[in-house]
Design a protein around this motif. Sequence first.
Motif, PDB file in Angstrom:
ATOM      1  N   ALA A   1       3.906   9.821  -9.900  1.00 10.92           N
ATOM      2  CA  ALA A   1       3.139  10.234 -11.020  1.00 10.92           C
ATOM      3  C   ALA A   1       2.743  11.553 -11.254  1.00 10.92           C
ATOM      4  O   ALA A   1       2.645  12.025 -12.347  1.00 10.92           O
ATOM      5  N   THR A   2       2.373  11.850 -10.198  1.00  6.33           N
ATOM      6  CA  THR A   2       1.809  13.355  -9.949  1.00  6.33           C
ATOM      7  C   THR A   2       2.650  14.651  -9.783  1.00  6.33           C
ATOM      8  O   THR A   2       2.273  15.546  -9.511  1.00  6.33           O
TER       9      THR A   2
ATOM     10  N   ASP B   1      10.758  20.984 -20.787  1.00  6.74           N
ATOM     11  CA  ASP B   1       9.537  20.900 -21.160  1.00  6.74           C
ATOM     12  C   ASP B   1       8.875  20.132 -19.992  1.00  6.74           C
ATOM     13  O   ASP B   1       9.273  18.914 -19.923  1.00  6.74           O
ATOM     14  N   ALA B   2       7.821  20.548 -19.229  1.00  7.60           N
ATOM     15  CA  ALA B   2       7.228  19.797 -18.109  1.00  7.60           C
ATOM     16  C   ALA B   2       6.547  18.508 -18.488  1.00  7.60           C
ATOM     17  O   ALA B   2       6.367  17.747 -17.863  1.00  7.60           O
ATOM     18  N   ARG B   3       6.151  18.601 -19.957  1.00  6.54           N
ATOM     19  CA  ARG B   3       5.585  17.450 -20.426  1.00  6.54           C
ATOM     20  C   ARG B   3       6.340  16.043 -20.122  1.00  6.54           C
ATOM     21  O   ARG B   3       6.123  14.951 -20.050  1.00  6.54           O
ATOM     22  N   TYR B   4       7.638  16.339 -20.587  1.00  6.36           N
ATOM     23  CA  TYR B   4       8.610  14.965 -20.522  1.00  6.36           C
ATOM     24  C   TYR B   4       8.992  14.643 -19.078  1.00  6.36           C
ATOM     25  O   TYR B   4       9.087  13.348 -18.898  1.00  6.36           O
ATOM     26  N   PHE B   5       8.949  15.765 -18.153  1.00  2.00           N
ATOM     27  CA  PHE B   5       8.797  15.067 -16.897  1.00  2.00           C
ATOM     28  C   PHE B   5       7.697  14.466 -16.388  1.00  2.00           C
ATOM     29  O   PHE B   5       8.020  13.329 -15.637  1.00  2.00           O
ATOM     30  N   HIS B   6       6.540  14.653 -16.770  1.00  4.88           N
ATOM     31  CA  HIS B   6       5.428  13.780 -16.564  1.00  4.88           C
ATOM     32  C   HIS B   6       5.534  12.441 -17.055  1.00  4.88           C
ATOM     33  O   HIS B   6       5.160  11.692 -16.425  1.00  4.88           O
ATOM     34  N   ILE B   7       5.861  12.319 -18.398  1.00  5.20           N
ATOM     35  CA  ILE B   7       5.863  11.115 -18.897  1.00  5.20           C
ATOM     36  C   ILE B   7       7.054  10.227 -18.307  1.00  5.20           C
ATOM     37  O   ILE B   7       6.893   9.116 -17.857  1.00  5.20           O
ATOM     38  N   ILE B   8       8.187  10.799 -17.906  1.00  4.70           N
ATOM     39  CA  ILE B   8       9.343  10.114 -17.073  1.00  4.70           C
ATOM     40  C   ILE B   8       8.729   9.722 -15.709  1.00  4.70           C
ATOM     41  O   ILE B   8       8.743   8.472 -15.229  1.00  4.70           O
ATOM     42  N   ASN B   9       7.882  10.871 -15.053  1.00  5.78           N
ATOM     43  CA  ASN B   9       7.732  10.341 -13.664  1.00  5.78           C
ATOM     44  C   ASN B   9       6.443   9.293 -13.821  1.00  5.78           C
ATOM     45  O   ASN B   9       6.523   8.233 -12.767  1.00  5.78           O
ATOM     46  N   VAL B  10       5.508   9.309 -14.884  1.00  7.36           N
ATOM     47  CA  VAL B  10       4.667   8.259 -14.790  1.00  7.36           C
ATOM     48  C   VAL B  10       5.387   6.868 -15.035  1.00  7.36           C
ATOM     49  O   VAL B  10       4.857   5.905 -14.445  1.00  7.36           O
ATOM     50  N   THR B  11       6.145   6.998 -16.022  1.00  4.75           N
ATOM     51  CA  THR B  11       7.027   5.583 -16.344  1.00  4.75           C
ATOM     52  C   THR B  11       7.622   5.246 -15.149  1.00  4.75           C
ATOM     53  O   THR B  11       7.401   3.997 -14.769  1.00  4.75           O
ATOM     54  N   LEU B  12       8.337   5.811 -14.284  1.00  4.21           N
ATOM     55  CA  LEU B  12       9.070   5.302 -13.007  1.00  4.21           C
ATOM     56  C   LEU B  12       7.985   4.876 -12.113  1.00  4.21           C
ATOM     57  O   LEU B  12       8.163   4.080 -11.227  1.00  4.21           O
ATOM     58  N   ALA B  13       6.713   5.607 -11.820  1.00  4.69           N
ATOM     59  CA  ALA B  13       5.602   5.147 -11.145  1.00  4.69           C
ATOM     60  C   ALA B  13       5.225   3.900 -11.480  1.00  4.69           C
ATOM     61  O   ALA B  13       5.120   2.748 -10.656  1.00  4.69           O
ATOM     62  N   LEU B  14       4.915   3.616 -12.688  1.00  2.00           N
ATOM     63  CA  LEU B  14       4.604   2.270 -13.544  1.00  2.00           C
ATOM     64  C   LEU B  14       5.561   1.231 -12.998  1.00  2.00           C
ATOM     65  O   LEU B  14       5.338   0.006 -12.538  1.00  2.00           O
ATOM     66  N   LEU B  15       6.926   1.386 -13.148  1.00  2.00           N
ATOM     67  CA  LEU B  15       7.900   0.604 -12.992  1.00  2.00           C
ATOM     68  C   LEU B  15       8.163   0.228 -11.265  1.00  2.00           C
ATOM     69  O   LEU B  15       8.191  -1.018 -10.885  1.00  2.00           O
ATOM     70  N   LEU B  16       7.637   1.350 -10.434  1.00  2.00           N
ATOM     71  CA  LEU B  16       7.616   1.056  -8.912  1.00  2.00           C
ATOM     72  C   LEU B  16       6.241  -0.220  -8.683  1.00  2.00           C
ATOM     73  O   LEU B  16       6.571  -0.843  -7.879  1.00  2.00           O
ATOM     74  N   VAL B  17       5.361   0.086  -9.211  1.00  2.00           N
ATOM     75  CA  VAL B  17       3.929  -0.730  -9.232  1.00  2.00           C
ATOM     76  C   VAL B  17       4.522  -1.895  -9.728  1.00  2.00           C
ATOM     77  O   VAL B  17       4.328  -3.034  -8.771  1.00  2.00           O
ATOM     78  N   ALA B  18       5.133  -2.327 -10.673  1.00  2.00           N
ATOM     79  CA  ALA B  18       5.415  -3.590 -11.339  1.00  2.00           C
ATOM     80  C   ALA B  18       6.629  -4.338 -10.384  1.00  2.00           C
ATOM     81  O   ALA B  18       6.561  -5.432 -10.257  1.00  2.00           O
ATOM     82  N   SER B  19       7.208  -3.539  -9.675  1.00  2.00           N
ATOM     83  CA  SER B  19       8.083  -4.383  -8.731  1.00  2.00           C
ATOM     84  C   SER B  19       7.436  -4.932  -7.812  1.00  2.00           C
ATOM     85  O   SER B  19       8.018  -5.714  -6.966  1.00  2.00           O
TER      86      SER B  19
ATOM     87  N   ALA C   1       0.716  -1.284   0.019  1.00  2.00           N
ATOM     88  CA  ALA C   1       0.045   0.073   0.074  1.00  2.00           C
ATOM     89  C   ALA C   1       0.986   1.132   0.096  1.00  2.00           C
ATOM     90  O   ALA C   1       0.477   2.320  -0.749  1.00  2.00           O
ATOM     91  N   TYR C   2       1.872   1.376   1.025  1.00  2.00           N
ATOM     92  CA  TYR C   2       2.770   2.524   0.957  1.00  2.00           C
ATOM     93  C   TYR C   2       3.484   2.635  -0.456  1.00  2.00           C
ATOM     94  O   TYR C   2       3.672   3.842  -0.847  1.00  2.00           O
ATOM     95  N   MET C   3       3.965   1.448  -1.209  1.00  2.00           N
ATOM     96  CA  MET C   3       4.566   1.742  -2.377  1.00  2.00           C
ATOM     97  C   MET C   3       3.705   2.224  -3.657  1.00  2.00           C
ATOM     98  O   MET C   3       4.141   2.972  -4.297  1.00  2.00           O
ATOM     99  N   LEU C   4       2.461   1.800  -3.306  1.00  2.00           N
ATOM    100  CA  LEU C   4       1.569   2.348  -4.308  1.00  2.00           C
ATOM    101  C   LEU C   4       1.270   3.894  -4.237  1.00  2.00           C
ATOM    102  O   LEU C   4       1.151   4.755  -5.007  1.00  2.00           O
ATOM    103  N   TYR C   5       1.069   4.100  -2.877  1.00  2.00           N
ATOM    104  CA  TYR C   5       1.256   5.686  -2.555  1.00  2.00           C
ATOM    105  C   TYR C   5       2.380   6.510  -3.062  1.00  2.00           C
ATOM    106  O   TYR C   5       2.245   7.544  -3.699  1.00  2.00           O
ATOM    107  N   LEU C   6       3.574   5.924  -2.996  1.00  3.19           N
ATOM    108  CA  LEU C   6       4.653   6.474  -3.521  1.00  3.19           C
ATOM    109  C   LEU C   6       4.699   6.642  -5.059  1.00  3.19           C
ATOM    110  O   LEU C   6       5.190   7.672  -5.554  1.00  3.19           O
TER     111      LEU C   6
END
Length: 198
Positions: free
Chosen positions: A91-92, A173-191, A81-86
């Motif tokens: 991502a946001t 460009d803030a859009r690239y930050f968002h894309i990378i952050n979402v990717t990192l968040a998905l990797l964390l969830v996948a772990s 649950a904590y990892m999902l919160y992180l």
Amino acid sequence: MTLELFIGLFVFAGIAAFTPGPNNTLLMASGMNFGFRRSVPLIMGVTVGFPLMIGLIGLGLGRVFEVYPLLYQVLKYAGAAYMLYLAWKIATAVPSVADDKAAKPLSFIQMCLFQWINPKGWVMAITALSAYTLAQHYYIGVATVVSTFVLMGVTSALTWTAFGAALKSVMTDARYFHIINVTLALLLVASLVPMLRH
């Protein structure tokens, strides 16, 4: 510990520390979103927290989970649950500016405690302790494993955080930050998948 065993441990620790996982994902995300200097507490949290966890497991704390398996299950799901919160926080996240005091990276204590819910960390710790210690010199082996992971941990943490900080410096460009952050968040969830399967 024989030289051959130590070389094996050194190689294992290096590969384990540098490959992607929850710690490295959080370090890279922090470097990218907050910069290197503000991410130093995370670096220290990994460098101290993970070897401390290995040492405590090596000294017998892992036996507690064998005797009380329900405690392990509670810790596992609370950790998930904590990892999902992180992951949601990553991502946001939006890029911080130098004088932004509202957004904060994880603290030293949070990162130390995170080690106990990191599934990759548990696998690394148990594997290292079982494969690279000898019964006749067990406590020397535990100390060697802990020391090796301190060295590899700080090197890996510095590298991943610096990589994230380098991304911050070249991104405009803030859009690239968002894309990378979402990717990192998905990797964390996948772990989480290997942890929740067991």
